[in-house]
Design a protein around this motif. Structure first.
Motif, PDB file in Angstrom:
ATOM      1  N   GLN A 709      -0.114  -0.931   4.517  1.00  0.00           N
ATOM      2  CA  GLN A 709       0.970  -0.726   3.566  1.00  0.00           C
ATOM      3  C   GLN A 709       0.584  -1.335   2.226  1.00  0.00           C
ATOM      4  O   GLN A 709       0.234  -2.520   2.143  1.00  0.00           O
ATOM      5  N   SER A 711       1.715  -2.059  -1.770  1.00  0.00           N
ATOM      6  CA  SER A 711       2.861  -2.159  -2.679  1.00  0.00           C
ATOM      7  C   SER A 711       2.387  -2.682  -4.026  1.00  0.00           C
ATOM      8  O   SER A 711       1.373  -3.383  -4.116  1.00  0.00           O
ATOM      9  N   ALA A 734      -2.887   7.180  -6.365  1.00  0.00           N
ATOM     10  CA  ALA A 734      -1.493   7.528  -6.663  1.00  0.00           C
ATOM     11  C   ALA A 734      -1.224   7.164  -8.108  1.00  0.00           C
ATOM     12  O   ALA A 734      -1.883   6.290  -8.680  1.00  0.00           O
ATOM     13  N   LYS A 736       2.157   7.152 -11.296  1.00  0.00           N
ATOM     14  CA  LYS A 736       3.572   7.347 -11.581  1.00  0.00           C
ATOM     15  C   LYS A 736       3.892   6.768 -12.951  1.00  0.00           C
ATOM     16  O   LYS A 736       3.388   5.710 -13.315  1.00  0.00           O
ATOM     17  N   LEU A 748       7.016  -0.480  -6.051  1.00  0.00           N
ATOM     18  CA  LEU A 748       6.647   0.789  -5.436  1.00  0.00           C
ATOM     19  C   LEU A 748       5.813   0.526  -4.196  1.00  0.00           C
ATOM     20  O   LEU A 748       5.064  -0.464  -4.145  1.00  0.00           O
ATOM     21  N   GLU A 749       5.907   1.436  -3.196  1.00  0.00           N
ATOM     22  CA  GLU A 749       5.176   1.265  -1.947  1.00  0.00           C
ATOM     23  C   GLU A 749       4.544   2.581  -1.514  1.00  0.00           C
ATOM     24  O   GLU A 749       5.081   3.660  -1.773  1.00  0.00           O
ATOM     25  N   TRP A 750       3.377   2.460  -0.870  1.00  0.00           N
ATOM     26  CA  TRP A 750       2.681   3.616  -0.317  1.00  0.00           C
ATOM     27  C   TRP A 750       2.082   3.232   1.044  1.00  0.00           C
ATOM     28  O   TRP A 750       1.511   2.147   1.178  1.00  0.00           O
ATOM     29  N   LEU A 752      -0.931   3.560   3.776  1.00  0.00           N
ATOM     30  CA  LEU A 752      -2.364   3.836   3.712  1.00  0.00           C
ATOM     31  C   LEU A 752      -2.895   4.130   5.105  1.00  0.00           C
ATOM     32  O   LEU A 752      -2.417   3.565   6.096  1.00  0.00           O
ATOM     33  N   TYR A 760      -9.197  -1.176  -3.720  1.00  0.00           N
ATOM     34  CA  TYR A 760      -8.019  -0.654  -4.405  1.00  0.00           C
ATOM     35  C   TYR A 760      -7.658  -1.611  -5.541  1.00  0.00           C
ATOM     36  O   TYR A 760      -7.761  -2.840  -5.396  1.00  0.00           O
TER      37      TYR A 760
END
Length: 834
Positions: A709, A711, A734, A736, A748-750, A752, A760
């Motif tokens: 995860q 963030s 990503a 934005k 914000l969260e993504w 993985l 990263y």
């Protein structure tokens, strides 16, 4: 009516108090100092009166013998010039007639003519290193030529000196100087520790100095940086007295007085120092060409008293403020002695200044304030230090420097001189200024949550005095500004004041540090045609060297990296100063870091961080360079130093970058560790980023295990926009565009899915602009079988053609992977040569 007994008791108590006070102010010990008589029966040369020196020495001894209560006289070496065998006997015979005992230590000229054994016999000592006590003070005498070209040959110390100079080819050491062996350094440590344990104050005598501000950057012991570290280990050390540098000098350092006594051979009158040591201070009285000086061991707050008009607000340039009473009297407490400017403002009165005050002063101060109808005072109180932008009918209300100048509002004295307008006003909480029209006040935006999460804002490359001297400043002044600009830690480089006062700059910096602010001093070092280097965790470095003989890499490795500090190449991709090579006439950049590849190829941990984001420049080039190094397997964090220069109008937060570090405490050791572990984030104009993967942050290494995860916490000024990108191995993972809410924070969260070795990072720019707003250094995914980059041996000497190849690199070549590989191939080939 009190009884006779009561009167007698009170009288006895008063007498006891008076006696106690008298005892406190009685010197523990007094002694005399003479430096460098350097007698020889030869003609005068270069201002040195060799033949007259003997009579000048006789007169000086006679003058010191008139002083009451001297425990001894110390002659700080170079008693003779080394011309004839009997010169020493003649000079010692003069001392034999002294009523006050005369002690000696060895200078380089003494050892040119006589062996160590002969000098011990001359001086009546068993060793050229010795110590003695007087008045409860421990005096430690060292032989600064212990390892030198005039050391005892049979001991191996002369050969050790030759080996040292050969290994440091290009460092501009004086061949006639020397240093201490490891054994003698330990002897000194033991003596200092024993004295400290016994509660004795300590003084060290040496022929050669160790602190450049009390001498020069050349006339020092070869190992002066190590010597300073040894001295720093003794909290009761009060003074370090030396000769050798004939012009003399004086500078306190970390509460220790370093005094280089002027050479008698250059004097036209008896010249010496009389030192009186007290419980709380050390006083020097100069004789002849020498001057008086008082050195308190500790800093004490300064109470300033004076008069202005009734009700006036009186403030210092460092932010302290008070209000005058109904009779106009005021008192103001400042943290430390030094040079200040005081300002008074009052309704209906023109602003008044008392500039360049050396405080404390004995007399009361007086503001001569003149009427100015229509001017009024604006007063306010904030909860913490702050940087304000204030306008009066649209015109800036500025802060002021030590000379009372409106800071950032002067015209440069010369056309084209580097200068930056500055419209800011700094307050430590309470503020007062005068205005005539409509006043508007805005604050620099800060994010307290960053500090709460262990991210501390700082800068390791900010100058107090760059050299233009348009504005007057010192350490106390810029320390206040840095706190008002929201900095948690700060390393200030370059010259540390242009107030013309003698000051303990390092001691002041440490005294101004507290639980919310850490201040240290350093130097932009190395600083050569091959690039500039900022550093963290080491004291100011002033070791001059020839960059054509010795590389920035070699100097940074020995004096920064191996000393436990962090060396950071500053503005490595900036070409704002082009110069011509003095030999070839070819043009080159003075500012860019052209030997970065050497650092990475030969000692990658020495460069955990690159100052990638600096002023204007190609962001795409910067990113491409950074990502290419990361893809080679290097762990490179980013920084964004301000290159502030107060004396030209530029403070650290004047539209410049800042570097945040994640640390477990606001200490120097923790900040150094944060850089070493690559835990950094850069911020411009109040923007900031924190990247997190599975609870890990910038600098951390994670095992790729499938699901993860990610963030990002993004911070910016409310209402501002920012374009956020998450980069994986140089490609966009990503992105934005954000518009920041009232609290200035977006999370914000993504998810993985990661199985590979990779990295990263997060980077944010203003929408549609190639400008950096913030960047968070990488987090790394690595399997156990990850192969780190090859480490190549650094050659003892770079071939001239390779040195020139590096010297004349363009920016495109610095960032070129092909050129990086070319240098690596050259180093591999050199390593194979016999």
């Amino acid at each position: 009516m009190p009884s006779r007994r009561a009167i007698l008791v009170v009288a006895a108590l008063l007498l006891s108090a008076v006696c106690a006070l008298a005892q406190v102010d009685k010197p523990l010990v007094r002694f005399g100092l003479i430096a460098d008589p350097q007698y020889a029966d030869q003609d005068s040369k270069l201002g040195r009166n060799y033949r007259q020196a003997k009579d000048m020495y006789r007169q000086t001894l006679a003058r010191l013998n008139q002083e009451p209560d001297l425990a001894f006289i110390m002659v700080l070496g170079d008693i003779i010039d080394g011309a004839k065998d009997d010169d020493m006997a003649q000079m010692l015979a003069l001392a034999a007639d002294s009523r006050v005992p005369v002690k000696f230590l060895a200078g380089n000229h003494d050892l040119q003519r006589h062996s160590e054994e002969q000098l011990k016999a001359f001086f009546g000592v068993d060793d050229l290193f010795y110590d003695f006590a007087a008045g409860g003070v421990r005096f430690v005498v060292i032989n600064s030529q212990d390892v030198s070209l005039v050391a005892d040959e049979a001991s191996g110390r002369q050969q050790a000196a030759k080996d040292f100079l050969a290994a440091h080819n290009g460092v501009q050491f004086n061949s006639y100087d020397g240093m201490l062996s490891a054994e003698r350094k330990q002897w000194l440590r033991d003596k200092l520790e024993a004295a400290n344990t016994a509660g004795e104050d300590v003084v060290v005598f040496s022929h050669a100095p160790v602190w450049y501000l009390a001498s020069s950057s050349r006339d020092l012991m070869w190992d002066h940086m190590e010597m300073l570290a040894v001295l720093d280990g003794c909290p009761r050390l009060r003074g370090f007295f030396a000769g050798h540098n004939h012009r003399g000098g004086l500078s306190p350092r970390r509460r220790v007085l370093h005094k280089t006594v002027k050479a008698l051979v250059n004097a036209s009158e008896p010249t010496a120092c009389v030192v009186s040591m007290y419980q709380d201070r050390l006083d020097i009285r100069g004789i002849g060409a020498e001057s008086d000086y008082a050195h308190p061991y500790d800093f004490a707050p300064v109470l300033v008293r004076g008069h202005a008009v009734p009700g006036a607000y009186v403030m210092a340039n460092t932010g302290e403020i008070t209000k005058a009473g109904n009779d106009g009297s005021f008192s103001l407490t400042l943290a430390l002695p030094g040079v200040y400017c005081l300002k008074a403002v009052a309704d209906g009165m023109a602003d008044a200044y008392l500039p360049m005050l050396q405080l404390p002063v004995a007399e009361e101060l007086h503001f001569a304030m003149t009427p100015e109808p229509g001017r009024r005072v604006v007063h306010g109180i904030l909860a913490s230090p702050a940087q304000l932008t204030i306008t009066d009918d649209g015109q800036p209300v500025r802060s002021f420097d030590l000379a009372g100048n409106p800071y950032g509002g002067l015209t440069p004295p010369k056309p084209g001189m580097w200068h930056q307008n500055n419209r800011h006003y700094w307050t430590m909480g309470e503020y007062a200024f005068s205005a005539r029209g409509e006043v508007k006040i805005s604050h620099m935006h800060e994010h307290p949550l960053l500090r709460e999460r262990g991210w501390y804002k700082g800068d390791f490359h900010a100058h107090i005095i760059h050299g233009e001297n348009i504005y007057k400043s010192n350490v106390q002044h810029l320390a206040a500004i840095c706190q008002a600009e929201g900095y948690d830690w700060m390393y200030l480089a370059g010259s540390f004041a242009n107030d013309r006062a003698i000051a303990d700059y390092q001691g002041i910096a440490e005294a101004l540090s507290h639980e919310r602010f850490l201040l240290r001093l350093n130097m932009e070092y190395p600083k050569t045609i091959y690039g500039h280097v900022g550093n963290v965790g080491v004291p100011p470095l002033t070791m001059p060297f020839d960059p054509e003989k010795r590389s920035n890499f070699a100097q940074a490795r020995e004096y920064i990296y191996q000393a436990g500090g962090v060396a950071i190449p500053v503005h490595p991709l900036y070409t704002g100063a082009m110069r011509k090579d003095k030999d070839s006439g070819r043009e080159l950049s003075w500012m860019s870091g052209r030997d970065n590849a050497l650092w990475l190829l030969c000692e990658p941990d020495m460069m955990p961080c690159l100052d990638l984001f600096y002023m204007s420049g190609s962001l795409s080039r910067t990113e491409k360079y950074w990502y290419s190094l990361l893809n080679r397997g290097y762990r490179i964090a980013c920084s964004a130093s301000s290159d502030a220069a107060y004396d030209v109008g530029r403070t650290p937060a004047s539209g410049r970058g800042a570097t945040f570090v994640k640390a477990d405490a606001l200490t120097e050791a923790a900040i150094v560790r944060a850089f070493q572990e690559r835990r950094t984030m850069v911020s411009w104009n109040s923007a900031a980023l924190i990247i997190d993967i599975d609870g890990k942050s910038s600098g951390d290494i994670i095992r790729p295990a499938g699901k993860h995860q990610l963030s990002v916490d993004a911070y910016n000024v409310p209402g501002r926009e920012g374009h956020l990108r998450i980069m994986r191995n140089g490609n966009v993972f990503a992105e934005k565009t954000l518009r920041f809410p009232d609290d200035g924070h977006v999370r914000l969260e993504w998810p993985l899915a990661e199985q590979e070795n990779c990295w990263y990072l997060a980077i944010m720019t203003p929408p549609g602009k190639q400008e950096i707003a913030a960047a968070a250094s990488p987090i790394y995914f690595r399997h156990d079988d990850f192969v780190p980059p090859e480490v190549l041996p650094f050659p003892k000497e770079l071939p001239a053609d390779l040195r020139d190849r590096i010297k004349f690199m363009t920016l495109d070549e610095i960032v070129s992977p092909a050129v990086f590989d070319e240098i690596a191939d050259r180093l591999r080939a050199l390593a194979k040569q016999p």
